[in-house]
Design an enzyme around this catalytic site. Structure first.
Site: not given
Ligand code: RIB
Ligand code: CA
Length: 310
Positions: A11, A16, A40, A123, A164-165, A238-239
């Site tokens: 996303d 990403d 996102n 991701t 979040f994901n 993160h990703d």
């Molecule tokens: O929590 C982090 C994740 O949420 C990452 O994948 C970032 O791109 C958002 O999608």
């Molecule tokens: Ca992401």
């Protein structure tokens, strides 16, 4: 040695975008496709961002649009971190490429059935992957493993309990974690330790090629937005932890354990309950990242960006 075939389901999203950069230059990986979902930002924006990344990196791979809403809950985005476009901070050249005619689930199914073994690298929210497993269970034997960014043993980043994901689509996450497939979870416990401090940004900016320039521009915006929200000096990247793990598995330490997704809809909705000390003696259905070699993480990122200099 044969390269590992991977598909990124994402996303984009600043982090990403870096995961795509790393996959594109990894010597041991072959990125055979990208699928996109809302997360996102809206699907229209995450899709455009994925196309922009593929065109900018001059990749000849299909990009397919997937889910624009979760399986059950209402959609949510993260414009405060990724901006109105979902990838603020850089103006890409006009798009000349277009999406694959197939939707994400069909592209995933076709690519998986055309290859013996493919690693899926989600991701973003897991909606596309869940729909794939529900509609085409015959692909499971072609999935080597699922290496995803999401969840946390500890606290969340969009609610006290949830990352979040996973919170974007808890029901989809439950389908994936209960699939019986090998699931490797790169959660906040390790990604919150790889922070884009100014010295990291300057180190990558010194590389001086078109991709490191893109990295620098995007990460400055990513950092600025995260500082506004969380007061961090460096945003967590993160990703790319998924791709860095696939490039060098020694960078991240995994522990197999039971992971249960909270789909109750209560205050812990979307939490990944990780039973790291096996209190409940439930099946160990996932490998969870419990440690990361931060220095080596940045070495892999730097090497991946430098690979575009040749
Ligand atoms: O929590 C982090 C994740 O949420 C990452 O994948 C970032 O791109 C958002 O999608
Ligand atoms: Ca992401």
């Amino acid at each position: 040695m044969d390269k590992r075939k991977i598909i990124i389901d994402c996303d984009p999203g600043h982090d990403d975008a870096v995961a795509i950069m790393m996959a594109a230059s990894a010597p041991n990986l072959e990125l055979i496709g990208i699928t996109v979902e809302a997360g996102n930002q809206t699907l229209e924006k995450t899709g455009r961002n994925a196309l922009n990344m593929v065109q900018y990196l001059n990749l000849d791979i299909p990009v397919a649009l997937g889910a624009n809403h979760p399986l059950k809950r209402e959609p949510q985005t993260c414009a405060e971190i990724h901006g109105e476009s979902g990838l603020d901070g850089f103006t890409f050249p006009p798009l000349k490429i277009s999406f694959d005619k197939r939707d994400a689930v069909t592209l995933l199914k076709d690519l998986l059935l055309a290859n013996d073994k493919v690693t899926l690298v989600p991701t973003g929210p897991l909606t596309n992957i869940a729909l794939l497993l529900q509609k085409h269970p015959e692909v499971k034997s072609h999935i080597e493993e699922i290496v995803l960014m999401g969840g946390s043993i500890g606290y969340g980043n969009v609610s006290p309990a949830a990352e979040f994901n996973i919170l974007c689509d808890p029901e989809a996450a439950e389908v994936v974690f209960e699939s019986g497939l090998t699931v490797k979870m790169m959660g906040l416990d390790v990604t919150r330790r790889v922070l884009l401090y100014p010295e990291i940004l300057e180190r990558m900016n010194k590389i001086g090629n078109k991709v490191s320039d893109l990295f620098y521009a995007l990460m400055k915006t990513f950092n600025a937005n995260q500082k506004k929200i969380f007061g961090h000096e460096g945003a967590p990247l993160h990703d790319p932890a998924t791709i860095v793990y696939l490039i060098n598995p020694n960078v991240i330490t995994l522990k197999k354990m039971n992971v249960e997704i909270d789909v109750s809809g209560g205050p812990s909705y979307g939490r990944t309950n990780c039973d790291q000390f096996d209190y409940l003696h439930r099946p160990h259905n996932a490998y969870v990242a419990i440690d990361i070699d931060v220095d080596e993480y940045w070495n892999v990122i730097e090497k991946g960006l430098k690979a575009f200099s040749n």
